[in-house]
Design a protein around this motif. Structure first.
Motif, mmCIF file in Angstrom:
data_model
loop_
_atom_site.group_PDB
_atom_site.id
_atom_site.type_symbol
_atom_site.label_atom_id
_atom_site.label_comp_id
_atom_site.label_asym_id
_atom_site.label_seq_id
_atom_site.Cartn_x
_atom_site.Cartn_y
_atom_site.Cartn_z
ATOM 1 N N ALA A 136 9.548 19.562 -0.731
ATOM 2 C CA ALA A 136 9.843 20.347 0.465
ATOM 3 C C ALA A 136 9.406 21.793 0.255
ATOM 4 O O ALA A 136 9.720 22.400 -0.754
ATOM 5 C CB ALA A 136 11.332 20.296 0.776
ATOM 6 N N THR A 137 8.637 22.299 1.175
ATOM 7 C CA THR A 137 8.209 23.701 1.083
ATOM 8 C C THR A 137 8.305 24.338 2.453
ATOM 9 O O THR A 137 8.485 23.652 3.458
ATOM 10 C CB THR A 137 6.739 23.822 0.625
ATOM 11 N N ASP B 182 9.517 24.104 7.824
ATOM 12 C CA ASP B 182 9.710 23.208 6.680
ATOM 13 C C ASP B 182 8.700 22.068 6.729
ATOM 14 O O ASP B 182 8.466 21.492 7.791
ATOM 15 C CB ASP B 182 11.107 22.580 6.738
ATOM 16 N N VAL B 183 8.123 21.742 5.586
ATOM 17 C CA VAL B 183 7.338 20.505 5.477
ATOM 18 C C VAL B 183 7.801 19.774 4.223
ATOM 19 O O VAL B 183 8.239 20.410 3.265
ATOM 20 C CB VAL B 183 5.805 20.746 5.395
ATOM 21 N N SER B 184 7.736 18.439 4.254
ATOM 22 C CA SER B 184 8.180 17.638 3.111
ATOM 23 C C SER B 184 7.104 16.648 2.736
ATOM 24 O O SER B 184 6.254 16.282 3.562
ATOM 25 C CB SER B 184 9.437 16.845 3.441
ATOM 26 N N LEU B 185 7.200 16.194 1.490
ATOM 27 C CA LEU B 185 6.274 15.181 1.008
ATOM 28 C C LEU B 185 7.043 13.876 0.842
ATOM 29 O O LEU B 185 8.055 13.831 0.132
ATOM 30 C CB LEU B 185 5.709 15.642 -0.340
ATOM 31 N N LEU B 186 6.558 12.845 1.525
ATOM 32 C CA LEU B 186 7.216 11.537 1.489
ATOM 33 C C LEU B 186 6.323 10.531 0.788
ATOM 34 O O LEU B 186 5.103 10.530 1.000
ATOM 35 C CB LEU B 186 7.381 11.020 2.922
ATOM 36 N N LYS B 187 6.933 9.669 -0.035
ATOM 37 C CA LYS B 187 6.176 8.549 -0.595
ATOM 38 C C LYS B 187 6.631 7.289 0.119
ATOM 39 O O LYS B 187 7.827 6.978 0.141
ATOM 40 C CB LYS B 187 6.447 8.441 -2.092
ATOM 41 N N LEU B 188 5.672 6.590 0.721
ATOM 42 C CA LEU B 188 5.998 5.395 1.508
ATOM 43 C C LEU B 188 5.169 4.211 1.028
ATOM 44 O O LEU B 188 3.963 4.359 0.805
ATOM 45 C CB LEU B 188 5.621 5.642 2.969
ATOM 46 N N THR B 189 5.811 3.071 0.869
ATOM 47 C CA THR B 189 5.050 1.860 0.531
ATOM 48 C C THR B 189 5.311 0.821 1.603
ATOM 49 O O THR B 189 6.462 0.442 1.851
ATOM 50 C CB THR B 189 5.488 1.293 -0.837
ATOM 51 N N ILE B 190 4.222 0.390 2.247
ATOM 52 C CA ILE B 190 4.370 -0.612 3.307
ATOM 53 C C ILE B 190 3.538 -1.851 2.944
ATOM 54 O O ILE B 190 2.582 -1.758 2.180
ATOM 55 C CB ILE B 190 3.950 -0.069 4.694
ATOM 56 N N HIS B 191 3.935 -2.986 3.519
ATOM 57 C CA HIS B 191 3.229 -4.239 3.240
ATOM 58 C C HIS B 191 2.425 -4.702 4.446
ATOM 59 O O HIS B 191 1.692 -5.670 4.363
ATOM 60 C CB HIS B 191 4.215 -5.342 2.858
ATOM 61 N N GLU B 192 2.632 -4.019 5.561
ATOM 62 C CA GLU B 192 1.899 -4.418 6.767
ATOM 63 C C GLU B 192 0.686 -3.513 6.925
ATOM 64 O O GLU B 192 0.531 -2.550 6.193
ATOM 65 C CB GLU B 192 2.791 -4.255 7.992
ATOM 66 N N GLY B 193 -0.145 -3.828 7.902
ATOM 67 C CA GLY B 193 -1.337 -2.997 8.108
ATOM 68 C C GLY B 193 -1.544 -2.729 9.582
ATOM 69 O O GLY B 193 -2.646 -2.871 10.093
ATOM 70 N N ARG B 194 -0.466 -2.315 10.261
ATOM 71 C CA ARG B 194 -0.626 -2.066 11.701
ATOM 72 C C ARG B 194 -1.341 -0.739 11.930
ATOM 73 O O ARG B 194 -1.300 0.159 11.086
ATOM 74 C CB ARG B 194 0.737 -1.996 12.378
ATOM 75 N N ASN B 195 -1.913 -0.641 13.122
ATOM 76 C CA ASN B 195 -2.673 0.554 13.475
ATOM 77 C C ASN B 195 -1.797 1.812 13.372
ATOM 78 O O ASN B 195 -0.707 1.842 13.934
ATOM 79 C CB ASN B 195 -3.202 0.371 14.908
ATOM 80 N N ARG B 196 -2.255 2.804 12.621
ATOM 81 C CA ARG B 196 -1.575 4.100 12.480
ATOM 82 C C ARG B 196 -0.093 3.944 12.135
ATOM 83 O O ARG B 196 0.765 4.713 12.585
ATOM 84 C CB ARG B 196 -1.737 4.930 13.773
ATOM 85 N N LYS C 102 0.856 -1.187 0.000
ATOM 86 C CA LYS C 102 0.000 0.000 0.000
ATOM 87 C C LYS C 102 0.889 1.233 0.000
ATOM 88 O O LYS C 102 1.837 1.312 0.783
ATOM 89 C CB LYS C 102 -0.914 -0.006 1.235
ATOM 90 N N GLU C 103 0.585 2.138 -0.905
ATOM 91 C CA GLU C 103 1.437 3.335 -1.061
ATOM 92 C C GLU C 103 0.727 4.552 -0.465
ATOM 93 O O GLU C 103 -0.480 4.725 -0.660
ATOM 94 C CB GLU C 103 1.684 3.552 -2.551
ATOM 95 N N TYR C 104 1.496 5.358 0.226
ATOM 96 C CA TYR C 104 0.956 6.568 0.872
ATOM 97 C C TYR C 104 1.791 7.778 0.499
ATOM 98 O O TYR C 104 3.014 7.675 0.337
ATOM 99 C CB TYR C 104 1.004 6.426 2.393
ATOM 100 N N LEU C 105 1.143 8.913 0.410
ATOM 101 C CA LEU C 105 1.842 10.193 0.342
ATOM 102 C C LEU C 105 1.642 10.851 1.689
ATOM 103 O O LEU C 105 0.498 11.015 2.138
ATOM 104 C CB LEU C 105 1.251 11.084 -0.741
ATOM 105 N N ALA C 106 2.744 11.199 2.331
ATOM 106 C CA ALA C 106 2.649 11.777 3.669
ATOM 107 C C ALA C 106 3.309 13.150 3.665
ATOM 108 O O ALA C 106 4.483 13.273 3.283
ATOM 109 C CB ALA C 106 3.331 10.868 4.679
ATOM 110 N N ALA C 107 2.571 14.153 4.080
ATOM 111 C CA ALA C 107 3.183 15.456 4.345
ATOM 112 C C ALA C 107 3.709 15.378 5.769
ATOM 113 O O ALA C 107 2.974 15.013 6.685
ATOM 114 C CB ALA C 107 2.159 16.565 4.204
ATOM 115 N N VAL C 108 4.990 15.657 5.928
ATOM 116 C CA VAL C 108 5.597 15.530 7.265
ATOM 117 C C VAL C 108 6.290 16.826 7.663
ATOM 118 O O VAL C 108 6.686 17.628 6.807
ATOM 119 C CB VAL C 108 6.626 14.363 7.317
ATOM 120 N N GLU C 109 6.408 17.002 8.959
ATOM 121 C CA GLU C 109 7.131 18.176 9.471
ATOM 122 C C GLU C 109 8.626 17.998 9.236
ATOM 123 O O GLU C 109 9.163 16.901 9.424
ATOM 124 C CB GLU C 109 6.876 18.326 10.975
#
Ligand code: URA
Length: 259
Positions: A183-184, A191-205, A142-149
């Motif tokens: 990054a903006t 500063d905030v950045s955009l991360l692309k993450l792909t995980i195979h597990e489905g743990r809570n949060r 599952k792929e996510y786009l995360a805006a992070v601090e």
């Protein structure tokens, strides 16, 4: 005594190789070979060349994976908006995902997204597929786009990839990369950045906890892919039916055995 293998072949059905070719398994010639090689079953029995089937009623598999869509089963791809709860009902009266898709037949969400998480969610009444997609051993990516601090360092990205120590154990290897130009600086100067993450597990949060653990709390999270499924056109709150080919590729991506 011969084993009963479902309804008798339909003399007026469609030739199996034609059905498989229409479903995208290759040319009729290739599909004939699949049948000749014994890789195709109809209603539980290995199919023979020349077999005709009724697509609405016969259960066909290739390499053990069901093809086509059984009658009565529906599959929706929903873009869940933030603020909607991934349950059938919410005691606090918040909006729930089942209210965003047709209510007949009744469908359920496949896995969960946090209330504040947005993005793709499958809704279906196919319990078997749901079980396979959510079972940890199949590990559908599952792929996510995360805006992070902040701006994650190379070391932080490496930790996300290699595994992060969380209170319920170390996470499995993941894909993690900074989205180019992601990054903006906010009007407040942070500063905030955009991360692309792909995980195979489905743990809570899981994504939120992984990012927080490497020092970059998530400010916005969007799921952009489930296995082979992605859709950039679908807007928050919108849904569409999955195509037969999409249902098949999902089933394949969650099939047991080597991938
Ligand atoms: N990871 C999270 O942190 N939240 C989700 O909703 C999904 C994955």
């Amino acid at each position: 005594m011969a084993q009963w293998q479902g309804p008798a072949p339909h003399p007026d059905g469609v030739r199996l190789q034609k059905v498989l070719a229409q479903l995208g398994f290759g040319s009729r010639r290739v599909c004939e070979e699949l049948i000749a090689d014994g890789r195709v079953t109809v209603n539980g029995g290995v199919a023979e060349l020349g077999r005709r089937v009724q697509v609405e009623t016969d259960a066909v598999t290739v390499d053990g994976v069901p093809v086509g869509v059984a009658p009565g089963l529906v599959y929706y791809l929903l873009h869940k908006p933030a603020g909607v709860v991934t349950t059938a009902s919410d005691p606090e009266g918040r909006p729930v995902v089942v209210d965003l898709v047709p209510d007949d037949p009744r469908v359920f969400n496949v896995g969960r997204l946090d209330t504040e998480t947005e993005g793709l969610l499958i809704m279906t009444n196919d319990g078997e597929l749901t079980q396979r997609l959510t079972h940890p051993s199949f590990g559908v990516p599952k792929e996510y786009l995360a805006a992070v601090e902040g701006i994650p360092s190379r070391a932080a990205l490496r930790t996300l990839r290699d595994g992060v120590e969380l209170e319920d154990g170390r996470t499995a290897p993941a894909k993690a990369s900074l989205v180019a130009d992601g990054a903006t600086v906010t009007p407040g100067g942070d500063d905030v950045s955009l991360l692309k993450l792909t995980i195979h597990e489905g743990r809570n949060r899981q994504v939120r906890r992984m990012c927080a653990a490497v020092g970059h709390p998530v400010t916005r999270l969007v799921r952009t892919r489930i296995g082979p499924l992605a859709d950039r056109q679908l807007k928050p709150g919108e849904w569409r039916e999955l195509t037969t080919a999409e249902v098949r590729s999902l089933a394949e991506s969650s099939a047991p055995g080597p991938r």
